[in-house]
Design an enzyme around this catalytic site. Sequence first.
Site, PDB file in Angstrom:
ATOM      1  N   CYS A 186     -49.757  13.437 175.600  1.00  0.00           N
ATOM      2  CA  CYS A 186     -49.428  14.647 176.366  1.00  0.00           C
ATOM      3  C   CYS A 186     -49.589  14.421 177.864  1.00  0.00           C
ATOM      4  O   CYS A 186     -50.684  14.125 178.354  1.00  0.00           O
ATOM      5  CB  CYS A 186     -50.314  15.799 175.894  1.00  0.00           C
ATOM      6  SG  CYS A 186     -50.302  17.252 176.972  1.00  0.00           S
TER       7      CYS A 186
ATOM      8  N   CYS B 229     -52.124  16.671 179.574  1.00  0.00           N
ATOM      9  CA  CYS B 229     -53.510  16.276 179.266  1.00  0.00           C
ATOM     10  C   CYS B 229     -53.943  15.126 180.167  1.00  0.00           C
ATOM     11  O   CYS B 229     -55.073  15.097 180.669  1.00  0.00           O
ATOM     12  CB  CYS B 229     -53.618  15.865 177.796  1.00  0.00           C
ATOM     13  SG  CYS B 229     -53.113  17.137 176.617  1.00  0.00           S
TER      14      CYS B 229
ATOM     15  N   CYS C 112     -37.086  25.129 181.969  1.00  0.00           N
ATOM     16  CA  CYS C 112     -37.824  25.133 180.696  1.00  0.00           C
ATOM     17  C   CYS C 112     -36.934  24.699 179.530  1.00  0.00           C
ATOM     18  O   CYS C 112     -35.911  25.322 179.248  1.00  0.00           O
ATOM     19  CB  CYS C 112     -38.380  26.537 180.444  1.00  0.00           C
ATOM     20  SG  CYS C 112     -38.945  26.832 178.766  1.00  0.00           S
TER      21      CYS C 112
ATOM     22  N   CYS D  83     -36.449  27.303 176.837  1.00  0.00           N
ATOM     23  CA  CYS D  83     -35.557  28.371 177.293  1.00  0.00           C
ATOM     24  C   CYS D  83     -34.097  27.944 177.121  1.00  0.00           C
ATOM     25  O   CYS D  83     -33.241  28.736 176.708  1.00  0.00           O
ATOM     26  CB  CYS D  83     -35.829  28.714 178.750  1.00  0.00           C
ATOM     27  SG  CYS D  83     -37.538  29.225 179.096  1.00  0.00           S
TER      28      CYS D  83
END
Length: 528
Positions: free
Chosen positions: A385, A388, A46, A49
Amino acid sequence: MRHSFALLGLAALAVASDVHDLTKDTFDPFLKDHPLVLAEFFAPWCGHCKALAPEYEEAATTLKEKAIPLAKIDCTEQQDLCQQQGIDGYPTLRVFRGAENSAPYSGARKAPAIISYMTKQALPAVSLLESATALDEFKTADNVVLVGFFGADDKSSNATYLEVAESLRDDYLFAATSDAALAKAEGVTPPAVVLYKSFDEGKATFEEKFDTDALAHFARTGATPLIGEVGPETYAGYMASGIPLAYIFSESAEERKSLADLLRPVAKLHKGVVNFATIDAQAFGQHAGNLNLEIGKWPAFAIQDTTKNLKFPFAQAGDVKALTEKTIGAFLTDYVAGKVEPSIKSEPIPEKQEGPVTVVVAKNYDELVINNDKDVLLEFYAPWCGHCKALAPKYEELAALYKNHADKVIVAKVDATLNDVPDEIAGFPTIKLFRAKNKSEPLEYSGGRTVEDLANFIKENGSHGVAAQVHDDSAEDLDTDAMPNQAPAATETAETVGEKIKEKVVEAAEAAKDAIVDSEGMDDHDEL
């Protein structure tokens, strides 16, 4: 040998970490041994993160001295624990007071913010001050602190103050004293509350009739700089204030200071009604597009209604001489009086709806989403995106299932980068169900991205309970990353904020709220 020493050095650094690594076996015992813990649930891949890691480590080192431990749980290795905790996004930060009592961390993802937030959590809602020394120390304990001056027998004022302190303890430090001599030295007559701050005039005094709403408004208003700075650390606070925000865009710090000084009288006149803040157009200029301003034409000014997501851009001239106390003062006066019409960004209404998914734009949003008696599943997306794009074929398949139920269910989508929408959008894709019998409270979808999951969501939560026949192969996962990977709201920069200028950034941030970026492309966008 050089490589061996380097590896030893890295190992030493790892051992020296002040963040505690927890597992399913050590989680509950650790919480039992420590009354207050901040825990981060993360995944190694991530991006947000990774950006949080050094800030989290710095905060852990400082908070270690205050006996407030910070912990982390790797959800790729501790899947059962994370599932048990209901983790559906990374990073997720929670404040634990024992294994059965937790609350979301709602501060910014920077070391100073984490330190300040957890320091507040460690204190009682209201600290008691019994000496001038204690009062002097408390005044500088944070950028904003509040001190109540009450008589010991004034139960009503004490109760009201405690109620406000409990509701705002995540934001500010609260203390109180019944020492009449301290009140006299501070120049106040009990009952009173003094807000001490490290900016502007230094302090503000509340001596009105005690009321929870009035006192909470006083705290929020007094804690907001007359003209602050919008950035990753402050954006979420401005959005949560419930007060419209006036942006002053400029590329240079010198010009921002000059404009802030120039417009200070206007900001003072409207304090508590409209917040004012400068914003670095060089770092966060793309956010101007979210306010329907022309990007690159600086300096610029706009007002955003943060509750209804309405934008009121001031006519741009790209000339600092156009932004004066007189011109902006008149614009603010008209705005407060309701004489300024909002700017609505919208694509043209489609001449014909092609394909099974209904295309929504700002100009037909109310008609297709709100003003009807149908269940409307609406996807807020961004063309760039990746998640998406991956969802698109499954979403088309889902919409086709309801072709024979068009009188009761609509499956629709809206490009949230090209259309102003009234809903708060914190990531792409965001999917919400606007139920026929309760349009004002849409349900946000957070399940798996399969046709079957989405269809079940409509059936179980829609007002009409329409069931669609799903083919067997529709249950294949569209995106194995699922919802935890949804892109955070952002404008366009180089810094992660979750929430941030939208952690709502964020890190809202965090967008702003109308624009979002995939975690894979974070370095290409400036996120507020």
